[in-house]
Design an enzyme around this catalytic site. Sequence first.
Site, PDB file in Angstrom:
ATOM      1  N   ASP A 106      -2.298   6.740   6.395  1.00  0.00           N
ATOM      2  CA  ASP A 106      -3.197   5.588   5.439  1.00  0.00           C
ATOM      3  C   ASP A 106      -3.438   4.643   6.697  1.00  0.00           C
ATOM      4  O   ASP A 106      -2.914   3.828   6.921  1.00  0.00           O
ATOM      5  CB  ASP A 106      -2.534   5.201   4.518  1.00  0.00           C
ATOM      6  CG  ASP A 106      -3.507   4.142   3.788  1.00  0.00           C
ATOM      7  OD1 ASP A 106      -4.720   4.007   4.267  1.00  0.00           O
ATOM      8  OD2 ASP A 106      -3.329   3.393   2.885  1.00  0.00           O
ATOM      9  N   LYS A 121     -12.775  -1.784   6.022  1.00  0.00           N
ATOM     10  CA  LYS A 121     -12.132  -2.645   6.887  1.00  0.00           C
ATOM     11  C   LYS A 121     -12.427  -2.643   8.202  1.00  0.00           C
ATOM     12  O   LYS A 121     -13.106  -3.608   8.801  1.00  0.00           O
ATOM     13  CB  LYS A 121     -10.521  -2.407   6.862  1.00  0.00           C
ATOM     14  CG  LYS A 121      -9.714  -3.098   5.837  1.00  0.00           C
ATOM     15  CD  LYS A 121      -9.602  -2.311   4.302  1.00  0.00           C
ATOM     16  CE  LYS A 121      -8.778  -2.968   3.264  1.00  0.00           C
ATOM     17  NZ  LYS A 121      -7.904  -2.183   2.432  1.00  0.00           N
ATOM     18  N   TRP A 157       0.863  -1.348   0.051  1.00  0.00           N
ATOM     19  CA  TRP A 157       0.035   0.133   0.160  1.00  0.00           C
ATOM     20  C   TRP A 157       0.798   1.212  -0.032  1.00  0.00           C
ATOM     21  O   TRP A 157       0.547   2.170  -0.717  1.00  0.00           O
ATOM     22  CB  TRP A 157      -0.973   0.027   1.307  1.00  0.00           C
ATOM     23  CG  TRP A 157      -2.111  -0.942   0.950  1.00  0.00           C
ATOM     24  CD1 TRP A 157      -2.398  -2.023   1.758  1.00  0.00           C
ATOM     25  CD2 TRP A 157      -3.209  -1.099  -0.008  1.00  0.00           C
ATOM     26  NE1 TRP A 157      -3.628  -2.957   1.276  1.00  0.00           N
ATOM     27  CE2 TRP A 157      -3.796  -2.203   0.067  1.00  0.00           C
ATOM     28  CE3 TRP A 157      -3.305  -0.310  -1.210  1.00  0.00           C
ATOM     29  CZ2 TRP A 157      -4.581  -2.621  -0.783  1.00  0.00           C
ATOM     30  CZ3 TRP A 157      -4.320  -0.501  -2.243  1.00  0.00           C
ATOM     31  CH2 TRP A 157      -5.021  -1.794  -2.134  1.00  0.00           C
TER      32      TRP A 157
END
Length: 360
Positions: free
Chosen positions: A172, A196, A102
Amino acid sequence: MSRLFNFSAGPAALPTEVLQQARDEMLDWHGSGMSVMEMSHRGEAYTAIAEQAEADLRELLAIPDNYKVLFLQGGASSQFSMLPMNLLRGKGKADYFNTGQWSKKAIKEASRYCKVNLVASSEAENFCTIPEAADWHFSDDAAFIHYTPNETIGGLEFDCVPSNGEVPVVADMSSTILSRPIDVSRFGAIYAGAQKNIGPAGLTIVIVRDDLIGQTIAGTPSMFDYKKQADNGSMLNTPATYGWYLAGLVFKWLKKQGGLAAMAEVNERKAAKLYAAIDNSSFYTNPVVPKYRSWMNVPFSLANTDLDAEFLRGAAEVGLLTLKGHRTVGGMRASIYNAMPEAGVDALVAYMADFEARKA
Ligand SMILES: *Cc1c(COP(=O)(O)O)cnc(C)c1O
């Protein structure tokens, strides 16, 4: 009907109580005669839902008043570009940590807008560790520092907020937000896709310090402008109304569990049980340096990968779903976000021991 234990990395399991409440309110929300999905986002009923959700999130995370909370769309991936568009503020450089897949995506996107200085990278270690602070190289003219506190695919987590004094830190938090208390004042901005640990896919939350917004790069679309979104209550256009409502139900549920300190206790215990099961066996392994192991995403491999399919089949038979590892990593991954009850982890640990006893 039965709800099984779903270890999906995202979209991930939601609390059963939240889904039950959404079901009960589906056709007629609080006597309004309509579903939340059918409401005008500018009407009185929906305005109350939206404002309550923001108030509850602010309370859960103790978000200071000088931070804006935005309820956007486009996923965390859109933030990879919206961040530089909004936070470069006339500067040409940003500092990024490269600690996993990511991070890499965030870096790739940011490189389209500015020079990216790599503060540190653990790519050579296969993203199984966080580089030592002594080896971090911040630049002195960065607009912000970006990092990924929890790498969802690698199962790697920072044990600190990496900072360089005054430069705003951007995180993030897609796969770790709301898993424990954090000090929001240490961040310039925090962003997270909802699917999530917040709610259904389609909603993206941005928390940003208000002095950092309003200086977008030329050509920034209005929809991507944090200031314009903040000034319009995230309703420049139609927001993800139902996702926002469901996120609000999750926030209420978290408050009922005792808030984030209580969640942190359970989450730490769940992770500890699972890592202990892995470490105490010679059949299962996790490659991450223990101090940087994720509370939320636990990848593990079997000593004999020929047994992977059988492991997954047997798990599904006892109600343990979506344990297959990320397509780029292989093996297994158990994502154990807030909505995964401790009983789910206990059941997984028991199944792992049983499988090992039969097959190892
Ligand atoms: C899932 C995830 C993303 C991507 O989220 P989308 O909402 O699908 O864009 C980005 N960063 C992290 C850390 C993630 O876990």
